[in-house]
Design a protein around this motif. Structure first.
Motif, short mmCIF file in Angstrom:
data_model
loop_
_atom_site.label_atom_id
_atom_site.label_comp_id
_atom_site.label_asym_id
_atom_site.label_seq_id
_atom_site.Cartn_x
_atom_site.Cartn_y
_atom_site.Cartn_z
N CYS A 165 1.47 6.84 -6.82
CA CYS A 165 0.52 7.64 -7.04
C CYS A 165 0.38 9.04 -6.86
O CYS A 165 0.01 9.96 -7.51
N ASN A 193 -3.69 -0.26 -7.44
CA ASN A 193 -4.24 -0.26 -5.70
C ASN A 193 -5.49 -0.88 -5.52
O ASN A 193 -5.88 -1.35 -4.43
N ILE A 195 2.36 1.97 -3.21
CA ILE A 195 1.63 2.15 -4.37
C ILE A 195 1.11 3.99 -4.12
O ILE A 195 1.11 4.47 -5.17
N PHE A 196 1.01 4.22 -2.92
CA PHE A 196 0.54 5.73 -2.61
C PHE A 196 1.75 6.30 -2.94
O PHE A 196 1.56 7.76 -3.31
N LEU A 237 -7.56 9.35 -3.57
CA LEU A 237 -6.99 9.17 -4.72
C LEU A 237 -7.98 9.65 -5.79
O LEU A 237 -7.50 10.19 -6.77
N PHE A 292 -0.70 2.87 -11.34
CA PHE A 292 -0.65 2.51 -9.90
C PHE A 292 -2.09 2.53 -9.41
O PHE A 292 -2.38 2.17 -8.40
N TYR A 293 -2.72 3.74 -10.11
CA TYR A 293 -4.19 3.94 -9.53
C TYR A 293 -4.82 2.50 -9.66
O TYR A 293 -6.02 2.39 -8.96
N LYS A 344 -14.70 6.60 -7.75
CA LYS A 344 -13.42 6.19 -6.68
C LYS A 344 -13.82 7.23 -5.59
O LYS A 344 -13.60 6.68 -4.60
N PHE A 371 0.79 -1.42 0.07
CA PHE A 371 -0.06 -0.27 0.09
C PHE A 371 0.80 1.33 0.02
O PHE A 371 0.41 2.24 -0.81
N MET A 402 -8.00 5.76 0.10
CA MET A 402 -8.62 5.50 -1.12
C MET A 402 -9.33 6.37 -1.82
O MET A 402 -9.08 6.67 -3.05
#
Length: 441
Positions: free
Chosen positions: A102, A118, A98-99, A224, A114-115, A192, A95, A221
């Motif tokens: 992103c 996730n 990925i963040f 994002l 990567f969005y 999202k 996580f 999340m």
């Protein structure tokens, strides 16, 4: 230095009996990142720019929020410390990676990759540590919503690549967009965040997810989606001036409907999830108006909501662990059993009502001013929304803390000190960041 810290966390993740060391490592990583980059992005628009990565105030605050929430996930997930903790540590590390990609990527293609990646760890978290068999349906809903609206976005990127478009943020502009491109580029992020009518996956995912999944969903999340809207609007701001009226109208209508739906809910998690959708509707309005007040208000509300909503999910989980139910009809009269816990219910529910000095108050005030500048005829409508948002938070507090006790529950399980610390670490930054308000403008 940052790469060495991230690589060392890989080896820690494979140690089964190092739960608290890993949690302390995330705290150390947060404060290291905080003191290393604190003054740079807040006073300058860009910093640390390379070919693929860069930082501004928005990405800096979102990544710091993600680090803080991930570190608090360990305090909330003590019950799974002895069961598959190695895989849980690896998932939290994924996580963070990925963040990082992103929020700090400066390329639309890299951000999109990567969005979408996730989606994999959050579904694994729901499937692996969820509570009931319905978690498979919730994960399927989440997967279908995200994939269905991500393919049109990817097709738009392919079209832009065909016309030799520059994919770097802040250097990209195209005049050939029409209304179809506007909705195709925006819907992946509106789902999202989520927008009303595309929010069905969120209550289901929250109900079936473990407390760690709910905290990550509400705390990071959803942000994002707002982060993606902010960058895409830089690309399509001209067509947005013509079409934003429809999305803003849908958001305002959805906030009114969901505020009344909150009074019909009997599940704590579903009520808090609908509250998240309502607050994110304000964020959507703030971005779509293309106003500096709206941008700052949306940023403040995203940070405040990430802390407040995550804390409310922690409170519902604490009650669930004692009473084995999230029903409002069974979780009643808690002030007679746990008066200190009732105090934390009051603090976080009042922050959800946007009471001072919470960050939600400043964000909603700025968004109110922004909405009045966009269309001053909406002041009465927005006033009704504020009253309803206050009332459903009051309904949540009063219905859980007062009423007749249900005597077939296990009342003898005490509240641990670590759980009070968890709630305190949610509430403290939520109500003290206002001291640094001048850094946001």
């Amino acid at each position: 230095m940052l790469n060495l810290i991230l690589l060392s966390m890989i080896f820690i993740s494979f140690k089964v009996k190092m739960w608290w060391i890993t949690q302390n490592f995330f705290f150390f990583f947060f404060f290291f990142f905080f003191f290393m980059y604190f003054k740079i992005p807040l006073y300058n628009y860009f910093s640390n720019i390379s070919y693929l990565f860069g930082m501004d105030m928005f990405s800096y605050l979102m990544f710091m929020l993600g680090l803080w929430i991930i570190s608090l996930v360990y305090l909330a997930s003590v019950n799974i410390k002895l069961f598959y903790s190695m895989y849980f540590n690896i998932l939290m590390f994924i996580f963070i990676i990925i963040f990082y990609f992103c929020f700090f990527s400066m390329n639309f293609i890299l951000f999109y990759i990567f969005y979408e990646i996730n989606l994999i760890p959050i579904i694994i978290l729901i499937y692996g540590w969820g509570y009931q068999y319905e978690r498979f349906k919730a994960g399927f809903y989440l997967f279908i919503y995200m994939i269905f609206f991500s393919l049109p976005f990817f097709s738009c990127l392919l079209y832009l690549n065909k016309i030799n478009f520059i994919f770097m943020y802040y250097f990209s502009y195209c005049n050939n967009f029409n209304g179809y491109f506007f909705f195709l580029l925006m819907m992946i992020f509106l789902v999202k965040i989520p927008l009303f009518m595309f929010h069905i996956w969120l209550p289901k995912a929250h109900v079936e997810a473990p407390i760690s999944g709910s905290m990550i969903l509400a705390g990071i999340m959803l942000k994002l989606g707002g982060f993606g809207i902010y960058h895409v609007l830089m690309l399509i701001f001209k067509i947005n001036l013509k079409l934003n009226f429809y999305l803003i109208s849908l958001s305002l209508f959805g906030m009114l409907i969901l505020s009344m739906v909150c009074f019909l809910q009997s599940d704590l998690k579903i009520l808090i999830a609908y509250s998240s959708v309502i607050h994110m509707g304000l964020v959507i309005i703030g971005f779509l108006t293309l106003n500096y007040w709206g941008y700052c208000g949306s940023l403040l509300l995203m940070v405040g909501h990430g802390l407040c909503s995550s804390g409310l999910f922690c409170l519902s989980n604490i009650c669930y662990l004692r009473f084995k139910s999230r029903s409002l009809f069974l979780n009643k009269g808690l002030i007679n059993l746990y008066p200190y816990l009732s105090f934390w219910w009051f603090l976080l529910c009042s922050s959800n009502m946007s009471f001072p000095p919470s960050l939600n108050l400043f964000g909603e005030l700025m968004l109110l001013i922004n909405l009045m500048m966009w269309l001053d005829l909406l002041y009465f409508y927005y006033f009704i929304l504020m009253i309803l948002m206050f009332l459903y938070s009051l309904y949540l507090y009063l219905y859980t803390q007062y009423g007749k006790l249900i005597f077939n529950m296990n009342y003898l399980v005490y509240i641990n000190l670590s759980e009070y610390l968890l709630l305190f670490l949610h509430w403290l930054p939520l109500n003290l960041i206002f001291l640094l308000m001048e850094l946001f403008f």
